[in-house]
Design a protein around this motif. Structure first.
Motif, mmCIF file in Angstrom:
data_model
loop_
_atom_site.group_PDB
_atom_site.id
_atom_site.type_symbol
_atom_site.label_atom_id
_atom_site.label_comp_id
_atom_site.label_asym_id
_atom_site.label_seq_id
_atom_site.Cartn_x
_atom_site.Cartn_y
_atom_site.Cartn_z
ATOM 1 N N HIS A 1 11.845 4.813 -9.395
ATOM 2 C CA HIS A 1 12.326 3.850 -8.424
ATOM 3 C C HIS A 1 13.327 3.886 -7.090
ATOM 4 C CE1 HIS A 1 16.610 3.595 -9.828
ATOM 5 N NE2 HIS A 1 16.299 3.939 -10.938
ATOM 6 N N THR A 2 14.138 5.013 -7.171
ATOM 7 C CA THR A 2 14.731 5.781 -6.292
ATOM 8 C C THR A 2 13.914 6.522 -5.357
ATOM 9 O OG1 THR A 2 16.873 5.931 -7.754
ATOM 10 C CG2 THR A 2 16.838 7.042 -5.554
ATOM 11 N N TYR A 3 12.977 6.855 -5.763
ATOM 12 C CA TYR A 3 12.068 7.720 -4.888
ATOM 13 C C TYR A 3 11.317 6.765 -3.982
ATOM 14 C CZ TYR A 3 8.372 11.047 -3.456
ATOM 15 O OH TYR A 3 7.591 11.810 -2.947
ATOM 16 N N VAL A 4 10.525 5.983 -4.625
ATOM 17 C CA VAL A 4 9.831 4.874 -4.050
ATOM 18 C C VAL A 4 10.741 4.079 -2.952
ATOM 19 C CG1 VAL A 4 8.608 2.806 -4.262
ATOM 20 C CG2 VAL A 4 8.195 4.496 -5.773
ATOM 21 N N GLU A 5 11.872 3.696 -3.237
ATOM 22 C CA GLU A 5 12.953 2.914 -2.286
ATOM 23 C C GLU A 5 13.412 3.889 -1.355
ATOM 24 O OE1 GLU A 5 13.200 -0.441 -2.537
ATOM 25 O OE2 GLU A 5 11.996 -0.302 -4.057
ATOM 26 N N ASN A 6 13.719 5.138 -1.333
ATOM 27 C CA ASN A 6 13.926 5.818 -0.114
ATOM 28 C C ASN A 6 12.564 6.038 0.817
ATOM 29 O OD1 ASN A 6 16.465 6.412 -1.093
ATOM 30 N ND2 ASN A 6 16.093 8.387 -2.103
ATOM 31 N N GLY A 7 11.538 6.189 0.167
ATOM 32 C CA GLY A 7 10.357 6.136 0.889
ATOM 33 C C GLY A 7 9.968 4.871 1.665
ATOM 34 N N GLY B 1 0.865 -1.214 0.068
ATOM 35 C CA GLY B 1 0.079 -0.157 -0.058
ATOM 36 C C GLY B 1 0.764 1.281 -0.180
ATOM 37 N N GLU B 2 1.852 0.999 0.812
ATOM 38 C CA GLU B 2 3.065 2.413 0.781
ATOM 39 C C GLU B 2 3.682 2.343 -0.702
ATOM 40 O OE1 GLU B 2 4.706 5.773 2.369
ATOM 41 O OE2 GLU B 2 3.094 4.781 2.865
ATOM 42 N N ARG B 3 4.000 1.548 -1.320
ATOM 43 C CA ARG B 3 4.463 1.416 -2.605
ATOM 44 C C ARG B 3 3.650 2.103 -3.707
ATOM 45 N NH1 ARG B 3 8.997 -0.538 -4.545
ATOM 46 N NH2 ARG B 3 9.067 -2.007 -2.837
ATOM 47 N N ASP B 4 2.138 1.944 -3.419
ATOM 48 C CA ASP B 4 1.257 2.319 -4.485
ATOM 49 C C ASP B 4 1.148 3.898 -4.174
ATOM 50 O OD1 ASP B 4 0.905 -0.072 -5.619
ATOM 51 O OD2 ASP B 4 -0.880 -0.539 -4.364
ATOM 52 N N ARG B 5 1.076 4.204 -2.727
ATOM 53 C CA ARG B 5 0.955 5.576 -2.532
ATOM 54 C C ARG B 5 2.215 6.386 -2.821
ATOM 55 N NH1 ARG B 5 2.392 9.269 0.857
ATOM 56 N NH2 ARG B 5 4.088 8.042 1.678
ATOM 57 N N LEU B 6 3.442 5.992 -2.734
ATOM 58 C CA LEU B 6 4.524 6.734 -3.128
ATOM 59 C C LEU B 6 4.630 6.531 -4.714
ATOM 60 C CD1 LEU B 6 7.120 5.331 -0.701
ATOM 61 C CD2 LEU B 6 6.284 7.591 -0.779
ATOM 62 N N GLU B 7 4.362 5.561 -5.404
ATOM 63 C CA GLU B 7 4.449 5.663 -6.790
ATOM 64 C C GLU B 7 3.305 6.945 -7.417
ATOM 65 O OE1 GLU B 7 3.521 1.830 -8.161
ATOM 66 O OE2 GLU B 7 5.711 1.191 -7.672
ATOM 67 N N ALA B 8 2.237 6.869 -6.682
ATOM 68 C CA ALA B 8 1.120 7.812 -7.229
ATOM 69 C C ALA B 8 1.453 9.390 -6.909
ATOM 70 C CB ALA B 8 -0.230 7.727 -6.519
ATOM 71 N N GLU B 9 2.382 9.509 -5.808
ATOM 72 C CA GLU B 9 2.925 10.583 -5.348
ATOM 73 C C GLU B 9 3.956 11.208 -6.380
ATOM 74 O OE1 GLU B 9 5.659 11.764 -1.299
ATOM 75 O OE2 GLU B 9 3.509 11.313 -0.929
ATOM 76 N N TRP B 10 4.794 10.148 -6.684
ATOM 77 C CA TRP B 10 5.965 10.609 -7.300
ATOM 78 C C TRP B 10 5.252 11.027 -8.798
ATOM 79 C CZ3 TRP B 10 7.397 9.120 -12.455
ATOM 80 C CH2 TRP B 10 8.631 9.632 -12.954
ATOM 81 N N VAL B 11 4.374 10.572 -9.449
ATOM 82 C CA VAL B 11 3.582 10.760 -10.550
ATOM 83 C C VAL B 11 2.965 12.461 -10.380
ATOM 84 C CG1 VAL B 11 1.767 10.410 -12.124
ATOM 85 C CG2 VAL B 11 3.169 8.638 -11.465
ATOM 86 N N ALA B 12 2.340 12.551 -9.175
ATOM 87 C CA ALA B 12 1.751 13.898 -9.056
ATOM 88 C C ALA B 12 2.808 15.155 -8.952
ATOM 89 C CB ALA B 12 0.846 13.692 -7.542
#
Length: 88
Positions: A48-54, A29-40
């Protein structure tokens, strides 16, 4: 005495299964949230770096919360109930 030991082992196995299921569920769930946040936001980091750091930051707080919620609170409640039933 042997029955209590066997029950304790089964309880720990069940709690461990619940712990790992919750870890995978919340991390997804957190990975999905971070991917959507990155797109926004479109930060300068690759996705992938942004998501892995999060996920790395989230994992630290998640582990502590799940240890309390899955192991410590239920086992403490069971021990309290055993004490109250037998000695109070």
């Amino acid at each position: 005495m042997f029955g209590l030991l066997r029950l304790s082992v089964v309880l720990l196995i069940v709690l461990t299964i619940v712990y790992w299921a919750l870890v995978f569920y919340f991390r997804a769930g957190e990975r999905d949230r971070l991917e959507a946040e990155w797109v926004a936001k479109q930060p300068p980091l690759p996705q992938h770096t942004y998501v892995e750091n999060g996920i790395r930051d989230y994992r630290r707080s998640l582990r502590r919360k799940l240890l309390w919620g899955v192991y410590i609170v239920p086992i403490g409640a069971i021990l309290l109930l055993i004490y109250l039933v037998n000695y109070a």
